[in-house]
Design an enzyme around this catalytic site. Sequence first.
Site, PDB file in Angstrom:
ATOM      1  CE  LYS A  70      -3.963   1.597  -0.542  1.00  0.00           C
ATOM      2  NZ  LYS A  70      -4.655   1.083  -1.875  1.00  0.00           N
ATOM      3  CB  SER A 112      -7.627   1.168  -4.002  1.00  0.00           C
ATOM      4  OG  SER A 112      -7.277   1.117  -2.557  1.00  0.00           O
TER       5      SER A 112
END
Length: 577
Positions: free
Chosen positions: A187, A379
Amino acid sequence: MAFLRNLLATILGLIIFTFIGFFMLVGVVASASSDEVPTVKSNAVLHFPMSGILLEKAVEDPFLNAFGNGPKPLSLLDIITAINYAKTDERIKGIYIEPMYLASSYAGLQEIRDALLDFKESGKFVYAYGEYISESDYYVASVADSLFLNPTGAIEFNGLAANITFMKGMFDKLDIKPEVFRVGDFKSYVEPYIRKDLSPENRLQYTELLNSMYGTYLGNVSNSIQIPVEKLQDISSQMKVSLPQDAVDVGLIHKLGYEDELKSVMKEKLGLSDSRDLRTMKMSKYIQATAAESNYSSNRIAVIVAEGDIVMGGDEGIVGATFAEEIRKARNNDKIKAIVVRVNSGGGSMTASDMIWRELMLTKGEKPIIASMSGAAASGGYYIAMPADTIIAQPNTITGSIGIFGMWFNFGEFLKNKIGITHDVVKTGEYSDIYTVTRPLRDAERAIIQRGVNEGYEVFTQKVADARGMSQADVKKIASGRVWSGEQAAKNGLVDMLGDFNDAIEIAARAADIEDDYSVSYYPKKKPFIEEILSKMNSKIQFTLFGLDADPLLKGAKELENLKGLQARLPGNLEVY
């Protein structure tokens, strides 16, 4: 006193004159932009200047057309529809592509490429001429039956790259400390704020992503120009094309020549003498003309276009409440038989994403839902795609990035050391000022916030597991914020099939049992440009009215302002070129 009266009268006069002049200008431009619908003449060639910025759905900007010399927005979905229409339009005999650097994702270019290949199935020609052909433009131009390059021009064929900008050094100099909370080694949206280079995990995912995307590129170009992938890879990696003649020698283009020479070839193809003019029609005019000719059915497929950042409020991007309402209206509209969610987003607010997800889940089972992924559906962009009955991605779509982060900044030392501003606090509880931006967080406060981020990740991965028929443990093996190409995502189970927008429409029509009688409508409905101006009489106009981009720092500040609450976003500053 008389002087002040005269001064005020002069200022008032100038204000009134400017106000009236502005609306006169609006009227003139509006009048100029409301010409009669263009007519498509017989024996015509559709001219497609590949220049500007490719958006999913763009609204024509008459001010930009009249006064701007910057890049103009083009509407991808309208271009695809126009090429589809031209395939069976007897008035159109071929398409002439003119690469002029089209700013687009590779998935967007893939859509145009697919439509052109389908057009060629009709037996009609596709020709192209370029002066400077970028690698991305060549991806489309390589489908041409004949591709001319200006003898003094240039062509780029040296592979893909991603350049990521890091700002930690600047923050260190300013005594600004980012406060970061995340789940997952991949991430990496926050990396530009906390590092000066790529982490090993981020370098790995970008390398594999680019290799997958370029593998798709080389494979498709190979099919078009009949040169083996291995040879193309060697040409690219060794940069064997640095001069125009090199491109001819290795087989990337057909001939060095000028535009008039290619037009002579097209005339000959159409059986026209050199003395006769070649009849061409620009893509923008053809889109207008064919839209007026289209038939509309009572059976509709609603295409809900979700492009940009996913945000909680405002009037730009994918606003959670606004898009949830569009889905609700589509569900309750009896004329709408199926829904295609067209996603081009790297994500954003988790709460806004969840609002859209919830409305899609309420619609699921009542009407078919198909997700069509464009350049990115990562995402939060993946979050709003996953409720669909079928998820379709291009091989070079950027998707995945299933992860959560939270971030804000401690400006305390910056304010104290650079400006001389200090703060003190009075509070009723130990954690009343937990979300402060003027001091470092304590360990206990960090633990509280990290707990919320961890919970968000659990929610996200469980919803993916439910949607994809996987265990949460298996989802976590391919999550952790990792980005995937569409091709990779199809292999690991995040998407159902590889395909384009046309495939999504066909599947939606088949699922709704309306294959023989349907029309396509797009939502949210775009306001006409003049109405948009009148509804937004603010400072934004001065930055965008003539196509200028005079406020990059303001945009950056706005992006940081949007980082409120938990975020599900694609790694920042990722631009493949």
